[in-house]
Design an enzyme around this catalytic site. Sequence first.
Site, short mmCIF file in Angstrom:
data_model
loop_
_atom_site.label_atom_id
_atom_site.label_comp_id
_atom_site.label_asym_id
_atom_site.label_seq_id
_atom_site.Cartn_x
_atom_site.Cartn_y
_atom_site.Cartn_z
N ASN A 138 41.06 -13.01 -10.80
CA ASN A 138 39.89 -13.08 -11.68
C ASN A 138 39.96 -14.41 -12.43
OD1 ASN A 138 37.92 -12.78 -13.60
ND2 ASN A 138 38.71 -10.86 -14.46
N ARG A 173 37.36 -11.40 -8.06
CA ARG A 173 36.29 -10.91 -8.92
C ARG A 173 35.27 -12.04 -9.05
NH1 ARG A 173 35.22 -10.84 -15.03
NH2 ARG A 173 33.54 -9.35 -15.08
N HIS A 207 29.43 -5.37 -15.20
CA HIS A 207 30.44 -4.29 -15.20
C HIS A 207 30.28 -3.37 -13.98
CE1 HIS A 207 30.72 -4.46 -19.91
NE2 HIS A 207 31.65 -5.24 -19.36
N ASN A 239 35.12 -4.39 -25.48
CA ASN A 239 34.63 -5.50 -26.27
C ASN A 239 33.23 -5.89 -25.78
OD1 ASN A 239 34.97 -7.30 -28.33
ND2 ASN A 239 35.69 -8.90 -26.94
N ARG A 246 28.82 -9.34 -29.56
CA ARG A 246 27.48 -9.63 -29.02
C ARG A 246 26.45 -8.68 -29.64
NH1 ARG A 246 29.08 -9.13 -22.88
NH2 ARG A 246 31.11 -10.06 -23.14
N GLU A 304 39.23 -2.08 -12.35
CA GLU A 304 38.41 -2.97 -11.53
C GLU A 304 39.24 -3.64 -10.44
OE1 GLU A 304 37.03 -4.26 -15.48
OE2 GLU A 304 35.29 -5.01 -14.42
P1 AMP Z 1 38.25 -3.95 -23.38
O1 AMP Z 1 37.23 -5.02 -23.58
O2 AMP Z 1 37.82 -2.88 -22.44
O3 AMP Z 1 39.62 -4.49 -23.07
O4 AMP Z 1 38.39 -3.20 -24.80
C1 AMP Z 1 38.98 -3.85 -25.90
C2 AMP Z 1 38.62 -3.11 -27.16
O5 AMP Z 1 39.06 -1.74 -27.08
C3 AMP Z 1 39.34 -3.61 -28.40
O6 AMP Z 1 38.70 -4.73 -28.95
C4 AMP Z 1 39.23 -2.42 -29.30
O7 AMP Z 1 38.00 -2.50 -30.00
C5 AMP Z 1 39.21 -1.23 -28.39
N1 AMP Z 1 40.44 -0.41 -28.48
C6 AMP Z 1 41.61 -0.59 -27.83
N2 AMP Z 1 42.51 0.36 -28.19
C7 AMP Z 1 41.89 1.16 -29.10
C8 AMP Z 1 42.27 2.34 -29.85
N3 AMP Z 1 43.47 2.87 -29.74
N4 AMP Z 1 41.35 2.86 -30.68
C9 AMP Z 1 40.12 2.31 -30.81
N5 AMP Z 1 39.70 1.24 -30.13
C10 AMP Z 1 40.56 0.67 -29.27
#
Ligand code: AMP
Length: 397
Positions: free
Chosen positions: A7, A91, A180, A211, A241, A383
């Site tokens: 990626n 990716r 996604h 995020n 965003r 993914e």
């Molecule tokens: P991603 O973009 O899928 O990697 O998600 C990242 C985001 O997941 C982080 O910025 C957090 O806001 C959220 N996150 C990760 N662990 C936790 C948790 N234990 N409780 C709540 N939010 C979480």
Amino acid sequence: MKVLVINAGSSSLKYQMLDMETETLMAKGLAERIGIEGSVVTHQPAGGKKVTFTRPMDTHKEALDIIMKALVDPNHGVIKSLDEIDAVGHRTVHGAETFASSVVINEEVIEKMEECSVLAPLHNPANLIGIRACQELLPGVPMVGVFDTAFHQSMKPEAYIYALPYELYEKYRIRKYGFHGTSHRFVSLQAAKLMGKKPEDVKLISCHLGNGASIAAINGGKVVDTSMGLTPLAGLVMGTRCGDIDPEIMIFLRQNGYTTEELDRMMNKESGVLGISGVSSDFRDLEASAAEGNKRAQLALDVFNYHVVTTIGAYVAALNGVDGIIFTAGVGENSATTRQAICEKISYLGITIDPDKNAQRGEEMIISTPDSKTTVMVIPTNEELMIARDTVELVNA
Ligand code: AMP
């Protein structure tokens, strides 16, 4: 068959090495700050310790060269020679209307991907640099491109056409594409399995809440609608965003002295739950801050949840009913309070959540009770595995 999944971003390159006989991870890692001072590769063999290599890396090829050496290293490597890499899965972000599924990469595909770059000027050129670097370092190894937009190509014009002058679609291909897609495809296939049904027989709403956040309405394995648009800025409120806003706001701000660059940064990096709360884009910080009584942190969480709830409602309508709702990605997989708050607001779907199951983290499971009219699931997304599966399938075809 051993597959390397790549990626490539503009200054980073994530990778995973997978043994596809058993679908197990052999090693993963990340090259960061490529072309910037302080370049570093972090490599981790499965079950082993992280190793870091800090040295100048001016190009993706130099970063990949370090990664290849790490993969075959006698101490922390996972293969004896690069000949063991049977295929590479890339990716790739934007496939526009050209790619409705994954493809074996050849010169013609690369040319078409270059044409798609106008729609994703930050992502596609970086993906292509990663592909070229792999071609140089692993000559003759088959490569497959797996597009983030491809799964959403089944949307009908009524879902993807914006109500702008039609010429803009004809001239620039401005329309909803959605992103996604690899994640939504992976979790929807897993969800059907978990429900004991065939993908063709279920109506699913997949909530990828990280995020970046998006929702997809999937009927019989085909996307009917999704919340991101021409770009990943559209749809839900996200970490930084803004998601959907009245477009006239940007014209108002432009006329009030904001530059295009400032507005771009504002909408992409300074908005979302960070912008509302002024606290953080991370839901862990927001939940802690809200629990301590910070009203704007709570407001940010409420606005986020509200948009998820109303989008689910729209997609129940688009699907004319729903059998299963999926929560995935960082927030969807980990935040029991977010899942609880959302499910309480869609109780009209006859949903009952088992609080003990909802309290668990990181495991694929049904969190609704057996008598719940709609099944609610947590499915950790993967993914890279989806990319590797497509790679194996296309290379063996
Ligand atoms: P991603 O973009 O899928 O990697 O998600 C990242 C985001 O997941 C982080 O910025 C957090 O806001 C959220 N996150 C990760 N662990 C936790 C948790 N234990 N409780 C709540 N939010 C979480």
